[in-house]
Design a protein around this motif. Structure first.
Motif, PDB file in Angstrom:
ATOM      1  N   SER A   1     -19.074  46.289  47.786  1.00 48.36           N
ATOM      2  CA  SER A   1     -18.756  45.883  46.832  1.00 48.36           C
ATOM      3  C   SER A   1     -18.499  46.619  45.395  1.00 48.36           C
ATOM      4  CB  SER A   1     -20.066  44.856  46.920  1.00 48.36           C
ATOM      5  OG  SER A   1     -20.355  44.598  47.834  1.00 48.36           O
TER       6      SER A   1
ATOM      7  N   GLU B   1     -14.879  47.358  45.346  1.00 45.80           N
ATOM      8  CA  GLU B   1     -14.253  45.897  45.423  1.00 45.80           C
ATOM      9  C   GLU B   1     -13.844  45.602  43.957  1.00 45.80           C
ATOM     10  OE1 GLU B   1     -15.125  41.374  47.191  1.00 45.80           O
ATOM     11  OE2 GLU B   1     -15.736  43.196  47.761  1.00 45.80           O
TER      12      GLU B   1
ATOM     13  N   ASP C   1     -11.799  47.740  41.815  1.00 45.40           N
ATOM     14  CA  ASP C   1     -10.169  47.588  42.093  1.00 45.40           C
ATOM     15  C   ASP C   1     -10.349  46.360  41.319  1.00 45.40           C
ATOM     16  OD1 ASP C   1      -9.694  48.945  44.145  1.00 45.40           O
ATOM     17  OD2 ASP C   1     -10.456  48.649  45.725  1.00 45.40           O
TER      18      ASP C   1
END
Ligand code: AMP
Length: 421
Positions: free
Chosen positions: A238, A241, A244
């Motif tokens: 997570s 993510e 990103d």
């Protein structure tokens, strides 16, 4: 050679350096407050036990680098080598765990480590520290990391990239440590003495070893990310993510374990190019077990420590100019006793309306010496008062850029000057 010099590994931060420091401090404070962090100040020294338990016996910081002493009451105290352990101690002691969670706290000030002095490595250095206590959510890790990123980016440091790893938790790490130890046993003849010791006391730290002979062994060592439990793996996924999502670059660094024992899950650093071996601009991570270790309730936490000296070094290297400091733009010169008294009054009046001003300190100075000083101080206007000026009720004001002189009514002088600068 002067009789006294500052102790090795300490710095005098001279006035000419201060604009860098002001810029860094203001920017850090501004970003922290924008993100809802509140300031917490803690003592510069704590009971030695806070660091010994928190950071961990067997770490370089605790074993080799602490400035510890016994005070006159027989207490064992240590100058803080970092903030986190003290911040968590304060969180527990002051009942911040019953306030709204998570607590977002920042601190700034000197820290002390008996390190080997070199460029970017000092024995007294300054940290900006931020912690989010009371939440496991990887969004908290992300908030800490964006704070760091925005701090560097806003100061003009380019090409940022996080070094990122997960160190697991007490559930999954032991399995990894076992695998690491058995891998190292196969290479027992090839590793350095320090690593042999590390395997006993603080095994993850073998990955941190700088010895030439250990490098190929580290390269092929098992990787902790392959041993993470579901919870740690999901947490790490997570976080990546989210990084990103917000375009914060990172590289996975399987060797990154950090020198302190309290980390769980996320660990990260940002490296700077150009400041030699001491290239970590900051270091941080998650420490979900620390509060319990210090006798408090179970409290997850994540934080970062940012070295300010290394930021200032980097800014200088990159030729990032901080804003010029605000110095007075008016100089008060005079000739004679009564004009000197009037100048002192004028100085007082100007400062009370927030106008910065230099008074020509020094007895029996000639006008020429005072004007020379005004020139060096880079002021815009010099006010000259002499007996003639007092008699005529008008001050002579010299524009230091053009050299023009104007007469200004003494009664209007404060208003005139405050409108000009
Ligand atoms: P650490 O907890 O050791 O990762 O330290 C956090 C940050 O503090 C580092 O990334 C550096 O920016 C800074 N720092 C640590 N030790 C020193 C030192 N001896 N001199 C200057 N800065 C330091």
């Amino acid at each position: 050679m002067p009789s006294y010099q500052r102790p090795p590994g300490t710095l005098d931060i001279l006035p000419e350096e201060q604009p860098y420091w002001t810029r860094v401090r203001h920017h850090a404070t501004h970003l922290a407050e924008l993100a809802g962090f509140e300031r917490l100040d803690i003592p510069i020294f704590e009971a030695t036990e806070v660091f010994a338990r928190g950071i961990g016996e067997g770490t370089d910081v605790v074993d080799k680098e602490m400035y510890s002493f016994t005070d006159k009451g027989g207490r064992d105290l240590t100058l803080r080598p970092e903030f986190t352990a003290g911040v968590v101690r304060a969180y527990i002691e002051n009942g911040l765990h019953v306030e709204v969670q998570p607590q977002k706290l920042y601190s700034m000030g000197p820290t002390f480590r008996y390190d080997r002095p070199q460029a970017g490595r000092y024995r007294q250095f300054t940290q900006f520290n931020a912690e989010i206590l009371g939440e496991q959510d990887p969004a908290a890790d992300l908030e800490i990391m964006t704070l760091v990123w925005d701090l560097y980016a806003g100061l003009g440091i380019p090409d940022l990239e996080f070094q990122l790893n997960s160190t697991g938790c007490p559930r999954c790490r032991p399995k990894y440590v076992e695998a690491l130890k058995s891998y190292y046993q196969e290479h027992d003849d090839d590793i350095c003495e320090d690593c042999r010791r590390r395997l006993e006391r603080s095994p993850l730290r073998v990955l941190d070893c700088k010895e030439e002979r250990c490098q190929p062994i580290i390269e092929n060592a098992p990787r902790i990310v392959d041993y993470l439990c579901d919870e740690c793996r999901e947490h790490f996924a997570s976080l990546r993510e989210y990084l990103d999502l917000l375009d914060r670059r990172y590289v996975l660094n399987h060797r990154l374990v950090r020198g302190l024992d309290y980390y769980t899950k996320t660990v990260f650093e940002v490296w700077a190019s150009g400041i030699g071996a001491q290239s970590a601009l900051c270091g941080g991570g998650r420490y979900d077990g620390l509060a319990e270790l210090l006798g408090g309730p179970e409290t997850p936490g994540v934080g970062v420590a940012i070295g300010l000296e290394r930021i200032v070094m980097t800014m200088k290297e990159l030729e990032v100019q901080p804003p010029a400091p605000r110095t007075p733009k008016i100089f008060l010169a005079y000739l004679g006793d009564r004009p000197r008294q009037e100048s002192l009054k004028l100085m007082d009046q100007l400062r009370h309306v927030d106008v910065g001003v230099y008074f020509a300190i020094g007895r029996d100075r000639g006008l020429r010496s005072q004007l020379r000083e005004a020139d060096k101080r880079d002021v815009r206007y010099t006010v000259i008062l002499g007996e003639n000026e007092l008699e005529s009720g008008k001050a002579t004001v010299r524009d230091m850029k053009s050299g023009d002189q104007t007469d200004v009514d003494l009664k209007l002088l404060v208003t005139w000057l405050s409108e000009k600068v």
